[in-house]
Design a protein around this motif. Structure first.
Motif, PDB file in Angstrom:
ATOM      1  N   ILE A   1      13.460   9.577 -10.895  1.00 22.94           N
ATOM      2  CA  ILE A   1      12.269   9.604 -10.239  1.00 22.94           C
ATOM      3  C   ILE A   1      11.028   8.859 -10.713  1.00 22.94           C
ATOM      4  O   ILE A   1      10.266   8.147 -10.290  1.00 22.94           O
ATOM      5  CB  ILE A   1      12.014  10.984 -10.135  1.00 22.94           C
ATOM      6  N   ALA A   2      11.075   9.141 -12.297  1.00 26.68           N
ATOM      7  CA  ALA A   2       9.811   8.318 -13.017  1.00 26.68           C
ATOM      8  C   ALA A   2      10.038   6.741 -12.820  1.00 26.68           C
ATOM      9  O   ALA A   2       9.153   6.254 -12.778  1.00 26.68           O
ATOM     10  CB  ALA A   2       9.764   8.729 -14.345  1.00 26.68           C
ATOM     11  N   VAL A   3      11.307   6.440 -12.781  1.00 23.98           N
ATOM     12  CA  VAL A   3      11.666   4.972 -12.986  1.00 23.98           C
ATOM     13  C   VAL A   3      11.281   4.274 -11.544  1.00 23.98           C
ATOM     14  O   VAL A   3      10.611   3.125 -11.363  1.00 23.98           O
ATOM     15  CB  VAL A   3      12.744   4.497 -13.291  1.00 23.98           C
ATOM     16  N   THR A   4      11.681   4.989 -10.403  1.00 27.82           N
ATOM     17  CA  THR A   4      11.790   4.398  -9.117  1.00 27.82           C
ATOM     18  C   THR A   4      10.453   5.136  -8.235  1.00 27.82           C
ATOM     19  O   THR A   4      10.374   4.505  -7.191  1.00 27.82           O
ATOM     20  CB  THR A   4      13.038   5.010  -8.244  1.00 27.82           C
ATOM     21  N   TRP A   5       9.666   5.939  -8.923  1.00 29.44           N
ATOM     22  CA  TRP A   5       8.522   6.170  -8.060  1.00 29.44           C
ATOM     23  C   TRP A   5       7.644   5.081  -7.638  1.00 29.44           C
ATOM     24  O   TRP A   5       6.812   5.219  -6.476  1.00 29.44           O
ATOM     25  CB  TRP A   5       7.523   7.065  -9.030  1.00 29.44           C
ATOM     26  N   PRO A   6       7.215   4.117  -8.432  1.00 32.04           N
ATOM     27  CA  PRO A   6       6.361   2.816  -8.011  1.00 32.04           C
ATOM     28  C   PRO A   6       7.069   2.442  -6.568  1.00 32.04           C
ATOM     29  O   PRO A   6       6.178   1.971  -5.804  1.00 32.04           O
ATOM     30  CB  PRO A   6       6.536   1.877  -9.204  1.00 32.04           C
ATOM     31  N   LEU A   7       8.327   2.196  -6.581  1.00 27.19           N
ATOM     32  CA  LEU A   7       8.881   1.503  -5.264  1.00 27.19           C
ATOM     33  C   LEU A   7       8.440   2.748  -3.977  1.00 27.19           C
ATOM     34  O   LEU A   7       8.245   2.385  -3.058  1.00 27.19           O
ATOM     35  CB  LEU A   7      10.468   1.633  -5.279  1.00 27.19           C
ATOM     36  N   GLN A   8       8.926   3.974  -4.407  1.00 32.16           N
ATOM     37  CA  GLN A   8       8.752   4.927  -3.383  1.00 32.16           C
ATOM     38  C   GLN A   8       7.125   4.824  -2.901  1.00 32.16           C
ATOM     39  O   GLN A   8       6.819   5.151  -1.792  1.00 32.16           O
ATOM     40  CB  GLN A   8       9.161   6.282  -3.834  1.00 32.16           C
ATOM     41  N   ASN A   9       6.258   4.919  -3.816  1.00 29.83           N
ATOM     42  CA  ASN A   9       4.927   5.082  -3.387  1.00 29.83           C
ATOM     43  C   ASN A   9       4.390   3.903  -2.644  1.00 29.83           C
ATOM     44  O   ASN A   9       3.584   3.887  -1.834  1.00 29.83           O
ATOM     45  CB  ASN A   9       4.110   5.224  -4.811  1.00 29.83           C
ATOM     46  N   PHE A  10       4.925   2.686  -3.213  1.00 30.06           N
ATOM     47  CA  PHE A  10       4.659   1.320  -2.362  1.00 30.06           C
ATOM     48  C   PHE A  10       5.006   1.405  -0.961  1.00 30.06           C
ATOM     49  O   PHE A  10       4.318   0.968  -0.088  1.00 30.06           O
ATOM     50  CB  PHE A  10       5.419   0.377  -3.299  1.00 30.06           C
ATOM     51  N   LEU A  11       6.218   1.918  -0.720  1.00 26.39           N
ATOM     52  CA  LEU A  11       6.840   2.018   0.378  1.00 26.39           C
ATOM     53  C   LEU A  11       6.177   3.080   1.530  1.00 26.39           C
ATOM     54  O   LEU A  11       5.644   2.879   2.576  1.00 26.39           O
ATOM     55  CB  LEU A  11       8.353   2.184   0.641  1.00 26.39           C
ATOM     56  N   GLN A  12       5.811   4.219   0.783  1.00 22.36           N
ATOM     57  CA  GLN A  12       5.368   5.377   1.759  1.00 22.36           C
ATOM     58  C   GLN A  12       3.884   4.810   2.031  1.00 22.36           C
ATOM     59  O   GLN A  12       3.558   5.579   2.849  1.00 22.36           O
ATOM     60  CB  GLN A  12       5.511   6.535   1.029  1.00 22.36           C
ATOM     61  N   ASN A  13       3.334   4.008   1.479  1.00 21.94           N
ATOM     62  CA  ASN A  13       1.776   3.757   1.657  1.00 21.94           C
ATOM     63  C   ASN A  13       1.806   2.635   3.003  1.00 21.94           C
ATOM     64  O   ASN A  13       0.654   2.423   3.600  1.00 21.94           O
ATOM     65  CB  ASN A  13       1.106   3.111   0.535  1.00 21.94           C
ATOM     66  N   ARG A  14       2.980   2.356   3.379  1.00 22.57           N
ATOM     67  CA  ARG A  14       3.136   1.259   4.319  1.00 22.57           C
ATOM     68  C   ARG A  14       4.046   1.607   5.370  1.00 22.57           C
ATOM     69  O   ARG A  14       4.016   0.844   6.509  1.00 22.57           O
ATOM     70  CB  ARG A  14       3.481  -0.178   3.748  1.00 22.57           C
ATOM     71  N   MET A  15       4.600   2.847   5.380  1.00 24.20           N
ATOM     72  CA  MET A  15       5.491   3.217   5.993  1.00 24.20           C
ATOM     73  C   MET A  15       5.629   4.723   6.410  1.00 24.20           C
ATOM     74  O   MET A  15       5.293   5.244   5.362  1.00 24.20           O
ATOM     75  CB  MET A  15       7.051   2.627   6.324  1.00 24.20           C
ATOM     76  N   PRO A  16       6.354   5.672   7.356  1.00 24.56           N
ATOM     77  CA  PRO A  16       6.719   6.896   6.994  1.00 24.56           C
ATOM     78  C   PRO A  16       7.204   7.365   5.729  1.00 24.56           C
ATOM     79  O   PRO A  16       8.081   6.600   5.191  1.00 24.56           O
ATOM     80  CB  PRO A  16       7.140   7.337   8.496  1.00 24.56           C
ATOM     81  N   ARG A  17       6.816   8.734   5.185  1.00 27.48           N
ATOM     82  CA  ARG A  17       7.422   9.247   4.013  1.00 27.48           C
ATOM     83  C   ARG A  17       9.099   9.080   4.224  1.00 27.48           C
ATOM     84  O   ARG A  17       9.707   8.548   3.175  1.00 27.48           O
ATOM     85  CB  ARG A  17       6.975  10.111   3.297  1.00 27.48           C
TER      86      ARG A  17
END
Length: 354
Positions: A49-65
């Motif tokens: 989660i710590a390593v992949t959170w930037p990707l998840q945060n980047f995507l969810q700011n541009r599309m549904p969670r």
């Protein structure tokens, strides 16, 4: 008669605190060892989660969670599967090569056994005791059991990751609104710093592993060692485990070289050159790529690898250093535990090890 000497109350309190901390550490270690199936998947999930959170945060700011979560978890599965399949392919290629060359290896074993027997060392009895049909069946059962355990482990980790990625924003909001002391601030700041350091750690570790794999492949190809590309892949994969992984990645090709060239000087030269590659990448290049972001004492790195390997086996060997990185980040965020960072961090003005 002199009155009995008494400790000052302050010193007595410090002694009792130290004893209590030591007992707590021992009990915590026992709990982690006994409850490996509970804590090991959780630790791995938090790391992912710590390593992949930037990707998840980047995507969810541009599309549904949920769509962002699906894309992030797909990326995680693809990366882990590719890594596992690549390692399995390389190991399988080495295994098939050994099986196809079994006649020559058996002849080499016979000459080695004869030489040892002429010097008073009998290995035929040891071979028959440990390498018989029953032992091979037990080994096959053990491998099957470990594969089933690994699959179950990954499923639990995947579920933790799915739920954890959805909860990151909520947890951060709760910590910002924390009204029960400074624990919320410590966890928020320490968790953010720890996640950033883990991302940097994995980025640099991946880069150094790729460089190590390329150098091992190039050297094995120049030395005429068969399966040069496969040895490079194995060196790349094992380099993610500090100390233990690079050691195994040098021993296997060396043993293979003994069987292939039947010349001890050649095998010793290959072993020495592979260790030079590991040393240059791990002790010279990597600290300069990392900078001061992961200032950890080399002794602590080595201890963490062996300690977590003892507790959790191969998963512990991989996750040991990230656990220390996260722990030190939390200690750094709290003024009362800053001394732990000063004690276990890298010496001042010294290149860090990770």
């Amino acid at each position: 008669m002199d009155a009995p000497q008494r400790f000052p109350p302050t010193n007595m309190l410090r002694v009792m605190t130290a004893m209590l901390a030591a007992c707590t550490a021992v009990l915590l270690g026992v709990a982690l060892f006994q409850a490996e199936r509970v804590f090991a998947p959780l630790a791995f999930a938090l790391f992912i989660i710590a390593v992949t959170w930037p990707l998840q945060n980047f995507l969810q700011n541009r599309m549904p969670r949920l769509i962002a979560l699906a894309l992030t978890t797909t990326a995680i599965v693809v990366v882990i599967s590719t890594f596992a399949l690549l390692l399995a392919w390389a190991a399988g290629r080495v295994g098939r090569f050994v099986v196809s060359d079994v006649a020559r290896l058996q002849a080499l074993y016979g000459s080695m056994a004869a030489w040892l027997q002429s010097h008073g060392i009998e290995i035929a009895g040891i071979w028959s005791s440990y390498f018989n049909v029953d032992q091979l069946l037990r080994l096959a059962q053990e491998v099957t059991s470990r594969l089933n355990t690994a699959i179950s482990f990954l499923i639990v980790v995947f579920v933790y990751v799915l739920l954890g990625l959805l909860e990151v924003d909520d947890v951060r909001a709760k910590l910002r609104a924390w009204r029960h002391g400074n624990l919320g601030k410590v966890l928020l700041v320490g968790g953010s710093n720890g996640a950033a350091r883990l991302q940097r750690y994995m980025l640099v570790r991946t880069q150094m592993s790729a460089i190590t794999g390329l150098l091992v492949w190039g050297f094995a190809w120049l030395a005429g060692l068969p399966l040069a590309f496969e040895w490079g892949v194995i060196a790349f994969a094992l380099n993610f485990i500090p100390f233990i992984g690079p050691f195994i990645a040098t021993v296997f090709p060396t043993v293979f070289a003994v069987a292939q060239f039947e010349l001890w000087p050649m095998a010793i030269a290959i072993f020495a050159c592979l260790n030079v590659i590991q040393f240059v990448v791990g002790s010279y290049l990597e600290p300069r790529f990392v900078g001061n972001a992961l200032s950890i004492s080399p002794i602590i790195v080595l201890f963490s690898v062996f300690f977590w390997t003892f507790l959790w086996g191969i998963p512990g060997a991989f996750i040991g250093v990230p656990i220390v990185i996260a722990f030190l980040a939390l200690c750094e965020a709290n003024p009362s535990t800053q001394w732990i960072v000063d004690l276990f961090g890298a010496p001042p003005n010294a290149p860090p090890q990770a």
